[in-house]
Design an enzyme around this catalytic site. Structure first.
Site, PDB file in Angstrom:
ATOM      1  N   ASP A 251    -118.679  56.058  20.755  1.00  0.00           N
ATOM      2  CA  ASP A 251    -118.082  57.044  19.868  1.00  0.00           C
ATOM      3  C   ASP A 251    -118.958  57.145  18.616  1.00  0.00           C
ATOM      4  OD1 ASP A 251    -115.180  58.416  19.519  1.00  0.00           O
ATOM      5  OD2 ASP A 251    -115.975  57.794  17.572  1.00  0.00           O
ATOM      6  N   ILE A 252    -119.277  58.387  18.221  1.00  0.00           N
ATOM      7  CA  ILE A 252    -120.114  58.597  17.035  1.00  0.00           C
ATOM      8  C   ILE A 252    -119.323  58.204  15.791  1.00  0.00           C
ATOM      9  CG2 ILE A 252    -121.372  60.307  15.667  1.00  0.00           C
ATOM     10  CD1 ILE A 252    -121.701  61.926  18.275  1.00  0.00           C
ATOM     11  N   GLU A 294    -116.321  63.578  20.306  1.00  0.00           N
ATOM     12  CA  GLU A 294    -117.556  62.814  20.114  1.00  0.00           C
ATOM     13  C   GLU A 294    -117.578  61.545  20.954  1.00  0.00           C
ATOM     14  OE1 GLU A 294    -114.712  61.355  16.865  1.00  0.00           O
ATOM     15  OE2 GLU A 294    -115.078  63.142  18.070  1.00  0.00           O
TER      16      GLU A 294
END
Length: 396
Positions: A251-252, A294
């Site tokens: 996950d960003i 994301e």
């Protein structure tokens, strides 16, 4: 009406119907080429001319050109279907040479036997040229059937031309063609063995269209990776591959801040960048997807958590080192990853998802830009955290 009289109507009707089907598929966007429809329409027209004679010499010349045009379109349909270079100049040059030879045989030599031999052999050569180009590209059963039935059409033309030229005493007069044994043989073989060709072409084009829509439904438009649905189907289709392995969820970090600070357009570029790094680092080891927003996920069959952890670290470093100067952004961004084992005894992939997701949340809670591993061992509830911002330190 005699049976032979009925037979002559069958090919033009059938090929007209097939041509109509292909033009309809083209109209509906299910076929990306007009070649198939044009080829079968020309074949139908050629049979109409042989059935309803206008003038014998004109019939011979026009039908020769029409059937050569059909062969060119069939070859183009094959090359287009299998995404092979069209070689348009070379094939059109051959058609031009054939036209010169046809003109000479019809209007100078006035030889029906030579004209039929030339047309059949040229038809077979032009279609065979395309078959040789695509034969190694046929992977599915339907595509292989298309190649095989195309070969049958070529063999039919060659064998008929050879037999009627060298082993019969057929008339050499154009006026005798309509009632000749050759014309009857063409109609008989067309409505028997050669009729597999148009239907295999229809099946191949239809199958390709369905596959194209299926891939579109299972592909993330932004990154080109699988989407959630595609990932699930890919894992299910891989039942022949050992189900044990590892799962990575990443996950960003602070993605909302990226969107708020630089705009959603740049946020899309960041997502696309992580997708590219996933393909580069993890692509050879399994299947991956943009799971939503994301968040990305990768399933690595047969890969243990230690190797998966190392791959996740490589991904984390690659993404963290990405430069965004092309977008006038000097800041660098990070990604957090959770890794979990997928065990053979897991009855559903969701169990591994839960473990990897738990590890991901632990990585974020510990400060982000980290890779955490959930061992999945009830006796060891603590996660193994590896590789924080400072380096590759192992924590327990």
């Amino acid at each position: 009406m005699e049976t032979s009289n009925l037979i002559v109507y069958v090919p033009p009707v059938l090929f007209s119907l097939v041509a109509g089907c292909f033009f309809l598929l083209r109209r509906l966007g299910l076929s990306n080429t007009w070649y198939w429809g044009a080829g079968f329409a020309q074949t139908a027209l050629g049979f109409v001319i042989s059935t309803f004679s206008i003038q014998p010499t004109f019939d011979a010349f026009a039908s020769g050109l029409i059937f050569m045009g059909a062969s060119y379109c069939y070859g183009s349909g094959l090359l287009s279907h299998f995404r092979v270079p069209m070689q348009t100049v070379q094939r059109l040059t051959f058609v031009a040479l054939y036209t010169l030879a046809l003109t000479y045989l019809v209007f100078v030599e006035k030889s029906l036997i030579s004209q039929l031999f030339l047309t059949d052999m040229a038809f077979a050569f032009l279609l065979g040229w395309a078959i040789l180009r695509v034969r190694r590209q046929a992977a599915s059963g339907i595509d292989k059937a298309l190649v095989v039935t195309s070969c049958i059409v070529v063999l039919d033309s060659v064998s008929r031309a050879t037999y009627f030229t060298f082993f019969t005493g057929a008339s050499n007069d154009f006026a005798d063609f309509a009632d000749s044994a050759y014309n009857l043989a063409v109609h008989l073989t067309t409505i028997t063995v050669c009729m597999f060709f148009p239907f295999s072409a229809l099946a191949a084009v239809g199958h390709t269209a369905l596959e194209r829509y299926r891939r579109a439904a299972e592909t993330d438009e932004l990154t080109g990776l699988l989407n959630r649905r595609g990932f699930r189907h890919a894992v299910e289709r891989g039942n022949s591959v050992p189900r044990h392995g590892s799962l990575i969820i990443c996950d960003i970090d602070h993605f909302k801040r990226i969107n708020d600070g630089y705009g959603h357009g740049f946020g899309d570029e960041v997502i696309r960048g992580l997708g590219e790094d996933l393909l580069q680092v993890i692509g050879p080891h399994g299947c991956m997807a943009r799971y939503g927003g994301e968040e990305f996920v990768a399933f690595l069959p047969g890969v243990d958590v230690i190797k998966a952890r190392d791959l996740a670290h490589s991904l984390r470093r690659a993404f963290g080192e990405r430069a965004w100067v092309a977008f006038d952004v000097s800041e660098q961004f990070s990604v957090s990853c959770g890794v979990a084992s997928v065990r053979a005894e897991d009855t559903r992939l969701e169990a591994a998802f839960e473990r990897a997701d738990r590890a991901l949340y632990a990585a974020k809670a510990a400060g982000r830009n980290r890779v955490f591993v959930d061992a999945g061992d009830a006796q060891t509830p603590l996660h193994l955290a590896t590789g924080d911002i400072a380096g590759e330190r192992l924590e327990a």
